[in-house]
Design an enzyme around this catalytic site. Structure first.
Site, mmCIF file in Angstrom:
data_model
loop_
_atom_site.group_PDB
_atom_site.id
_atom_site.type_symbol
_atom_site.label_atom_id
_atom_site.label_comp_id
_atom_site.label_asym_id
_atom_site.label_seq_id
_atom_site.Cartn_x
_atom_site.Cartn_y
_atom_site.Cartn_z
ATOM 1 N N ARG A 69 0.967 -0.975 0.051
ATOM 2 C CA ARG A 69 -0.118 0.118 -0.108
ATOM 3 C C ARG A 69 0.769 1.442 0.216
ATOM 4 O O ARG A 69 0.769 2.216 -0.786
ATOM 5 C CB ARG A 69 -0.890 -0.020 1.148
ATOM 6 C CG ARG A 69 -2.170 -0.677 1.235
ATOM 7 C CD ARG A 69 -2.535 -1.324 2.375
ATOM 8 N NE ARG A 69 -1.755 -2.364 2.810
ATOM 9 C CZ ARG A 69 -1.464 -3.715 2.333
ATOM 10 N NH1 ARG A 69 -2.509 -3.997 1.863
ATOM 11 N NH2 ARG A 69 -0.769 -4.367 2.561
ATOM 12 N N THR A 70 1.834 1.467 0.794
ATOM 13 C CA THR A 70 2.463 2.722 1.392
ATOM 14 C C THR A 70 3.401 2.968 -0.125
ATOM 15 O O THR A 70 3.179 4.277 -0.522
ATOM 16 C CB THR A 70 3.217 2.565 2.431
ATOM 17 O OG1 THR A 70 2.569 2.249 3.412
ATOM 18 C CG2 THR A 70 3.862 3.994 2.886
ATOM 19 N N LYS A 98 26.206 -4.291 -0.977
ATOM 20 C CA LYS A 98 27.672 -4.263 -0.571
ATOM 21 C C LYS A 98 28.184 -3.415 0.431
ATOM 22 O O LYS A 98 29.532 -3.162 0.609
ATOM 23 C CB LYS A 98 28.224 -3.250 -2.245
ATOM 24 C CG LYS A 98 28.005 -3.932 -3.372
ATOM 25 C CD LYS A 98 28.211 -3.019 -4.447
ATOM 26 C CE LYS A 98 27.531 -3.326 -5.786
ATOM 27 N NZ LYS A 98 27.415 -2.050 -6.709
ATOM 28 N N ARG A 119 11.193 3.721 3.786
ATOM 29 C CA ARG A 119 10.738 2.805 4.719
ATOM 30 C C ARG A 119 11.915 1.992 5.134
ATOM 31 O O ARG A 119 12.876 1.470 4.492
ATOM 32 C CB ARG A 119 9.681 1.723 4.273
ATOM 33 C CG ARG A 119 9.412 0.516 5.389
ATOM 34 C CD ARG A 119 8.271 -0.276 4.872
ATOM 35 N NE ARG A 119 6.838 0.555 4.972
ATOM 36 C CZ ARG A 119 5.700 0.169 5.062
ATOM 37 N NH1 ARG A 119 5.557 -1.391 4.595
ATOM 38 N NH2 ARG A 119 4.655 1.000 5.335
ATOM 39 N N HIS A 147 4.553 5.885 11.412
ATOM 40 C CA HIS A 147 4.126 5.560 10.275
ATOM 41 C C HIS A 147 3.171 6.848 9.969
ATOM 42 O O HIS A 147 1.968 6.633 9.971
ATOM 43 C CB HIS A 147 3.405 4.404 9.975
ATOM 44 C CG HIS A 147 3.425 4.040 8.711
ATOM 45 N ND1 HIS A 147 3.504 4.789 7.589
ATOM 46 C CD2 HIS A 147 2.884 2.891 8.149
ATOM 47 C CE1 HIS A 147 3.099 4.029 6.585
ATOM 48 N NE2 HIS A 147 2.743 2.808 6.651
HETATM 49 N N1 CP Z 1 -0.439 -0.154 5.809
HETATM 50 C C1 CP Z 1 0.587 -0.325 5.376
HETATM 51 O O1 CP Z 1 1.869 0.350 5.776
HETATM 52 O O2 CP Z 1 0.750 -1.015 4.126
HETATM 53 P P1 CP Z 1 2.208 -1.614 3.516
HETATM 54 O O3 CP Z 1 3.036 -2.346 4.545
HETATM 55 O O4 CP Z 1 1.519 -2.777 2.504
HETATM 56 O O5 CP Z 1 2.737 -0.687 2.951
#
Ligand code: CP
Length: 324
Positions: A69-70, A98, A119, A147
Site C-alpha cells: 500500500r504505502t 555491498k 521505509r 508511520h
Molecule cells: N499499511 C501499510 O503500511 O501497508 P504496507 O505495509 O503494504 O505498505
C-alpha cells in the site's frame, strides 16, 4: 533487523518543507489543512485527472522493508501529480548489499531526487536519513517507531465516515508494542481530543513512554485492557495484526497467539454504527465474512492512500519551493 538509530526529540521537530519524519512535525492546523487538501485530491482521483503540480519533481522511494500500500500509493500519487519516480523496493537490488551505509545512500539519492520516501526496519532511520539529505524526507515506516502518513489517511477515513475526527471513543487493538501505525495514530487522536482504549496481550502493550506522554501532553482519556470485548462500545475499532517479524523472544511469540478476531457475531454485538479499520495487511484478525458489512471500511481506507499522499507530497514540495 530490530535495531535503532538514536536521536533527540528535537531532531523530529522539523518544518514540513524538510519532510515528515514524525506525526509530531504537524500541528493540528496543518493536519486539518492536509485533510481538506486530501478531499480535493480525492475529487481529482475520482475524475482520473492527471495534475501537473509536481511536473518538474522526482520522488525516490527507498523501501528497505516490504510494502504494498504505502509504496504503490506514494508512486501513484506522484504520477497523478505529474512527477517522476525512482527507487528500489528491495534493498538486495541496491548497493546496500555491498555494505553501503544508510547515510551514504541518502547523500547520493538526494542528489538524484527532490524528495525521499523511506521505509526501513530500524527505528529512527528516517531521522538518520534527514540528517544526511539535501531534500525533504518522508517517513514511510521506521521499524517499531512511526508511520505518520498512514495516520493522515487513518484520520481522513475517520473524518469521511464519522464526519468528525474528535470526541470519539476509539479502540486500538493488536500488537501495540511493535505496531508503528498505532504509535503515530495514538498521538494524532489525542491531539484531536479522542478517548482511547488500548487492547493487546500484556506482553505487547502500548509502550509505557507513549502512554505517559499522551497523558502528560494531552490528558488523554485512556483505558488499557487485554480483552477484545472492551471494544464493543467503541465508535471506531482500529484493528492491527501481530507483527511477528518484529518479535524478539519467546514471550512475544507466545503472546501473539492466538490472534484477536473480529467476525460477524462480534460486529453484531458492537455499536450499530461502529466502523472497523485496519492499516492492512490483515491476517486472521479480521474474518473475511465481515468484508461486505457497511461497518468494514479498511479497503476504502487503503484506497485513500493515493489522495492523502498526493496532498502530503504537494504540501512538502510546494512548501520547499516557496521557501527556496
Ligand atoms: N499499511 C501499510 O503500511 O501497508 P504496507 O505495509 O503494504 O505498505
Amino acid at each position: 533487523m530490530n535495531g535503532s538509530y538514536s536521536y533527540t526529540p528535537g531532531e523530529t521537530d522539523v518544518p514540513i518543507s524538510k519532510g515528515l519524519v514524525s506525526i509530531r512535525n504537524l500541528s493540528k492546523k496543518q493536519i486539518e489543512s492536509l485533510l481538506d487538501e486530501s478531499d480535493r485530491m480525492l475529487s481529482f482521483c475520482r475524475r482520473k485527472d492527471k495534475l501537473d503540480n509536481l511536473g518538474n519533481k522526482i520522488m525516490a522511494t527507498l523501501f528497505y522493508e516490504p510494502s504494498t500500500r504505502t509504496r504503490l500509493s506514494f508512486e501513484s500519487a506522484m504520477q497523478r501529480l505529474g512527477g517522476g519516480v525512482i527507487g528500489f523496493s528491495d534493498p538486495r537490488s541496491s548497493s546496500v548489499m555491498k555494505g553501503e551505509s544508510l547515510a551514504d545512500t541518502i547523500r547520493i539519492v538526494s542528489s538524484y531526487s527532490d524528495v525521499i520516501v523511506i521505509r526501513h526496519p530500524e527505528h529512527g532511520a528516517a531521522v538518520e536519513a534527514l540528517r544526511n539529505s539535501t531534500v525533504p524526507v518522508i517517513n514511510a515506516g521506521d521499524g517499531i517507531g512511526e508511520h505518520p502518513t498512514q495516520t493522515i489517511l487513518d484520520l481522513f477515513t475517520i473524518g469521511k465516515e464519522k464526519k468528525k475526527v474528535s470526541g470519539l471513543n476509539i479502540a486500538i487493538i493488536g500488537d501495540l508494542k511493535n505496531g508503528r501505525t498505532t504509535h503515530s495514530l495514538s498521538y494524532a487522536l489525542s491531539l484531536f481530543g479522542n478517548s482511547l482504549t488500548f487492547i493487546s496481550p500484556k506482553e505487547l502493550a502500548m509502550p509505557d513512554d507513549i502512554v505517559a506522554g499522551l497523558k502528560s501532553e494531552f490528558g488523554t482519556d485512556m483505558q488499557i485492557s487485554d480483552s477484545i470485548n472492551d471494544a464493543k462500545d467503541a465508535d471506531v475499532i482500529y484493528m492491527t495484526r501481530m507483527q511477528k517479524e518484529r518479535f524478539t523472544g519467546k514471550e512475544d511469540a507466545e503472546a501473539g497467539m492466538p490472534y484477536y478476531n473480529i467476525n460477524a457475531k462480534f460486529v453484531s454485538e458492537s455499536r450499530n454504527n461502529v466502523i472497523i479499520m485496519h492499516p492492512l495487511p490483515r491476517l486472521a484478525e479480521l474474518s473475511p465474512e465481515i468484508d461486505s458489512l457497511p461497518n468494514s471500511v479498511y479497503f476504502k481506507q487503503a484506497s485513500y492512500g493515493v489522495p492523502v499522499r498526493m496532498a502530503i507530497l504537494d504540501a512538502v514540495l510546494n512548501a520547499n519551493a516557496s521557501n527556496a
